[in-house]
Design a protein around this motif. Structure first.
Motif, PDB file in Angstrom:
ATOM      1  N   LEU A  92      33.460  66.361  75.053  1.00  0.00           N
ATOM      2  CA  LEU A  92      33.485  65.214  74.141  1.00  0.00           C
ATOM      3  C   LEU A  92      34.779  65.179  73.329  1.00  0.00           C
ATOM      4  O   LEU A  92      35.348  64.112  73.094  1.00  0.00           O
ATOM      5  CB  LEU A  92      32.272  65.228  73.216  1.00  0.00           C
ATOM      6  CG  LEU A  92      30.944  64.859  73.880  1.00  0.00           C
ATOM      7  CD1 LEU A  92      29.783  65.103  72.909  1.00  0.00           C
ATOM      8  CD2 LEU A  92      30.960  63.411  74.353  1.00  0.00           C
ATOM      9  N   GLU A 142      29.628  70.873  76.391  1.00  0.00           N
ATOM     10  CA  GLU A 142      29.531  69.425  76.165  1.00  0.00           C
ATOM     11  C   GLU A 142      30.397  68.994  74.983  1.00  0.00           C
ATOM     12  O   GLU A 142      31.055  67.953  75.043  1.00  0.00           O
ATOM     13  CB  GLU A 142      28.082  68.997  75.972  1.00  0.00           C
ATOM     14  CG  GLU A 142      27.293  69.014  77.260  1.00  0.00           C
ATOM     15  CD  GLU A 142      25.860  68.546  77.082  1.00  0.00           C
ATOM     16  OE1 GLU A 142      25.535  67.952  76.028  1.00  0.00           O
ATOM     17  OE2 GLU A 142      25.075  68.781  78.011  1.00  0.00           O
ATOM     18  N   GLN A 143      30.417  69.797  73.922  1.00  0.00           N
ATOM     19  CA  GLN A 143      31.233  69.459  72.767  1.00  0.00           C
ATOM     20  C   GLN A 143      32.717  69.494  73.117  1.00  0.00           C
ATOM     21  O   GLN A 143      33.491  68.635  72.699  1.00  0.00           O
ATOM     22  CB  GLN A 143      30.944  70.395  71.588  1.00  0.00           C
ATOM     23  CG  GLN A 143      31.651  69.998  70.308  1.00  0.00           C
ATOM     24  CD  GLN A 143      31.352  68.556  69.890  1.00  0.00           C
ATOM     25  OE1 GLN A 143      30.203  68.136  69.832  1.00  0.00           O
ATOM     26  NE2 GLN A 143      32.399  67.786  69.610  1.00  0.00           N
TER      27      GLN A 143
END
Length: 187
Positions: free
Chosen positions: A6, A2-3
């Motif tokens: 992002l 997810e990072q």
């Protein structure tokens, strides 16, 4: 994961912010010049390498087919699609001349020649733009980073001021779509 995602999205947003902050008037000028050329009966020749070749094909297809609105087909050619011409020219003249030779054969004064290079320094794109300039075409660049050698060759070079190739390409297709939308509004 997810990072990572992002981070990718934030890099895209930063590139978009740079376009918004610096390039809206430049894109408007490009759109007006392309529209004026097409209204006068001229055509658009587009070229680049790799992902930029795909963008050239994509933009040309939006002109000849349609973008959003129903309208007549408009004259645009991606110089990246004729493999027989590209391989013959590469074989006979060298890869650096694949776009220049096609521009020499197809362009007339007043046409629009759009060269796409994320670095602004692709030799074959530069030679294609030079050929267009010699014929009397309006030369438009889509580049990145600092614009490279295309800065001095183009009547207008739209420089995406970021260093990541993927982000430059993402902004190039956005600008291509904006040009197509502007064309739709006129025709």
């Amino acid at each position: 994961m997810e990072q990572f995602i992002l981070t990718e999205i934030n890099e895209h947003r930063q590139a978009l912010d740079a376009v918004l902050a610096q390039l809206v008037p430049v894109i408007g000028e490009a759109a007006k010049n392309v529209i004026n050329a097409v209204k006068k009966g001229n055509k658009v020749l587009i070229f680049g390498n790799g992902g930029s070749a795909a963008d050239a094909q994509h933009i040309a297809a939006e002109f000849t087919g349609r973008f959003v609105k129903e309208r007549r087909g408009l004259p645009a050619i991606a110089l990246t699609t004729d493999t027989s011409a590209m391989t013959a020219i590469s074989n006979d003249y060298g890869y650096a001349r694949i776009f220049a030779r096609q521009v020499e054969a197809l362009a007339v004064p007043g046409d629009v020649v759009i060269g796409i290079s994320t670095s602004g320094n692709s030799e074959n794109v530069i030679k294609g733009l030079e050929a267009g300039k010699q014929i009397g075409c309006y030369t438009l660049g889509l580049s990145g980073r600092d614009g490279g050698a295309m800065n001095s060759l183009c009547d207008l070079n739209i420089v995406i001021p970021v260093n990541t190739t993927a982000r430059v390409q993402e902004m190039h297709i956005l600008i291509g779509h904006i040009l197509c939308a502007a064309i739709d509004n006129e025709f």
